[in-house]
Design an enzyme around this catalytic site. Structure first.
Site, PDB file in Angstrom:
ATOM      1  N   SER A   6      49.417 100.451 -39.009  1.00  0.00           N
ATOM      2  CA  SER A   6      49.940  99.788 -40.208  1.00  0.00           C
ATOM      3  C   SER A   6      48.900  98.892 -40.858  1.00  0.00           C
ATOM      4  O   SER A   6      48.376  97.973 -40.225  1.00  0.00           O
ATOM      5  CB  SER A   6      51.176  98.954 -39.856  1.00  0.00           C
ATOM      6  OG  SER A   6      52.225  99.764 -39.419  1.00  0.00           O
ATOM      7  N   HIS A  55      51.258 103.371 -44.359  1.00  0.00           N
ATOM      8  CA  HIS A  55      50.759 104.605 -43.757  1.00  0.00           C
ATOM      9  C   HIS A  55      50.640 105.661 -44.857  1.00  0.00           C
ATOM     10  O   HIS A  55      51.647 106.099 -45.408  1.00  0.00           O
ATOM     11  CB  HIS A  55      51.714 105.096 -42.660  1.00  0.00           C
ATOM     12  CG  HIS A  55      51.741 104.224 -41.448  1.00  0.00           C
ATOM     13  ND1 HIS A  55      51.219 104.617 -40.241  1.00  0.00           N
ATOM     14  CD2 HIS A  55      52.226 102.966 -41.265  1.00  0.00           C
ATOM     15  CE1 HIS A  55      51.385 103.636 -39.358  1.00  0.00           C
ATOM     16  NE2 HIS A  55      52.003 102.635 -39.955  1.00  0.00           N
ATOM     17  N   HIS A  87      56.059 107.548 -35.580  1.00  0.00           N
ATOM     18  CA  HIS A  87      56.662 106.635 -34.614  1.00  0.00           C
ATOM     19  C   HIS A  87      57.968 107.223 -34.072  1.00  0.00           C
ATOM     20  O   HIS A  87      58.697 107.909 -34.789  1.00  0.00           O
ATOM     21  CB  HIS A  87      56.974 105.279 -35.248  1.00  0.00           C
ATOM     22  CG  HIS A  87      55.801 104.605 -35.879  1.00  0.00           C
ATOM     23  ND1 HIS A  87      55.347 104.946 -37.137  1.00  0.00           N
ATOM     24  CD2 HIS A  87      54.993 103.601 -35.434  1.00  0.00           C
ATOM     25  CE1 HIS A  87      54.309 104.178 -37.438  1.00  0.00           C
ATOM     26  NE2 HIS A  87      54.080 103.370 -36.438  1.00  0.00           N
ATOM     27  N   TYR A 104      60.573 105.522 -33.526  1.00  0.00           N
ATOM     28  CA  TYR A 104      61.700 104.902 -34.225  1.00  0.00           C
ATOM     29  C   TYR A 104      62.027 105.593 -35.555  1.00  0.00           C
ATOM     30  O   TYR A 104      63.093 105.364 -36.130  1.00  0.00           O
ATOM     31  CB  TYR A 104      61.475 103.404 -34.446  1.00  0.00           C
ATOM     32  CG  TYR A 104      60.331 103.039 -35.368  1.00  0.00           C
ATOM     33  CD1 TYR A 104      60.390 103.264 -36.743  1.00  0.00           C
ATOM     34  CD2 TYR A 104      59.180 102.455 -34.867  1.00  0.00           C
ATOM     35  CE1 TYR A 104      59.345 102.920 -37.582  1.00  0.00           C
ATOM     36  CE2 TYR A 104      58.131 102.107 -35.690  1.00  0.00           C
ATOM     37  CZ  TYR A 104      58.215 102.348 -37.057  1.00  0.00           C
ATOM     38  OH  TYR A 104      57.168 102.011 -37.873  1.00  0.00           O
ATOM     39  N   SER A 125      54.067 101.579 -31.105  1.00  0.00           N
ATOM     40  CA  SER A 125      53.299 102.829 -31.195  1.00  0.00           C
ATOM     41  C   SER A 125      52.272 102.904 -30.072  1.00  0.00           C
ATOM     42  O   SER A 125      52.353 102.194 -29.084  1.00  0.00           O
ATOM     43  CB  SER A 125      52.588 102.896 -32.553  1.00  0.00           C
ATOM     44  OG  SER A 125      51.564 101.898 -32.621  1.00  0.00           O
ATOM     45  N   ASN A 183      50.835  89.120 -36.358  1.00  0.00           N
ATOM     46  CA  ASN A 183      51.778  87.999 -36.373  1.00  0.00           C
ATOM     47  C   ASN A 183      51.999  87.568 -34.927  1.00  0.00           C
ATOM     48  O   ASN A 183      51.693  88.319 -34.002  1.00  0.00           O
ATOM     49  CB  ASN A 183      53.120  88.420 -36.999  1.00  0.00           C
ATOM     50  CG  ASN A 183      53.716  89.635 -36.294  1.00  0.00           C
ATOM     51  OD1 ASN A 183      53.361  90.769 -36.620  1.00  0.00           O
ATOM     52  ND2 ASN A 183      54.588  89.405 -35.321  1.00  0.00           N
TER      53      ASN A 183
END
Length: 272
Positions: A29, A60, A82, A84, A211, A234
């Site tokens: 990302s 992406h 991914h 998800y 990932s 973060n």
């Protein structure tokens, strides 16, 4: 994974290349800008490639970019898939098997990750020294093709030690404060709770993301050496007591753009 699909995808890509790549890049990302540095690029949209899924996540680009980067013949995934997103792990890791079939020997895998280690700060780059699979999933579950790899692959050196040392030497030469640590794979798409982050700290995690680990497992299964780099985008839940969002991830990776580009390009120059 169907062998016919693998052959079709490999042939489709190979016909478009002037040179077989030796190094694969998976760009996470906000980190796809590295592919923009590739010279004389051949760009292939994922939806054009037989058997490839389509990347649906912001940040992406969803294409392969092939060419030369600092003297090395590379194939870069500008955006990954991914678990998800609803794809099975066969689909998530399919591009790694295609890379192997195209001739890739080394894989540099990158991601944006949440900092679990209190010594980290957003914008740090972390060398992945090992990982924790916290999902209960594994891309090798199911029938094993012995031509691809052994039934029970050794993961004691999932991240190649020589490549790790090369990365440390390069970081020192460009005066980059490179962190090191263990990456934890969770499925997502939710960010972790503060309690989950405390658990990950207790079991030895330094960064967490959604990932990388499936691709690394398959890369090792097929005999590709792996170097892993996380951008700490973060701090994970509960550390700074602030809400988490994907926009912050993209914003941080944009800020670290220069250091990330310089670092990976310098590594590639050593591998050329």
């Amino acid at each position: 994974m169907k062998l016919k699909q693998l052959q079709e995808a490999t042939t489709f890509i190979a016909e478009k290349l002037q040179e077989r790549p030796k190094i694969g890049l998976i760009l996470g990302s906000g980190l796809g800008m590295l592919a923009d540095e590739i010279e004389q690029p051949v760009k292939i949209k994922y939806q054009e490639i037989p058997g490839f899924p389509i990347s649906t996540v912001e940040g992406h680009a969803g294409q392969l970019v092939c060419g030369k980067l600092n003297g090395s013949a590379v194939i870069a995934m500008q955006g990954r898939f991914h678990y998800y997103e609803g794809y099975g792990l066969d689909a998530v890791t399919f591009p790694v098997r295609v890379m192997k079939a195209l001739g890739v020997e080394k894989l540099i895998v990158t991601n944006a990750a949440g900092g679990v280690n209190h010594a980290f700060k957003p914008g740090d780059l972390m060398l992945i020294t090992d990982h924790l699979n916290n999902t209960g999933q594994n891309p090798l579950i199911g029938p094993n093709d012995p031509e691809q790899g052994v039934r029970f692959p050794d993961m004691s050196t999932a991240y190649d030690r020589k490549l790790q040392q090369l990365a440390r030497d390069v970081a020192q030469s460009i005066q980059l404060d490179l962190k090191e640590g263990v990456y934890v794979w969770n499925t997502g798409p939710t960010y972790e709770t503060p309690a989950e982050i405390r658990m990950l700290q207790a079991i030895g995690g330094d960064a967490v993301g959604m990932s990388t680990v499936p691709e690394v497992i398959v890369a090792r299964h097929v005999g590709i050496e792996v170097l892993g780099i996380s951008c700490i985008s973060n701090m994970a839940a509960g550390i700074l007591d602030q809400p988490l969002n994907h926009e912050e991830v993209i914003e941080t990776t944009e800020k670290v753009r220069g250091a990330f580009l310089d670092f990976v390009k310098a590594i590639l120059a050593k591998l050329a």
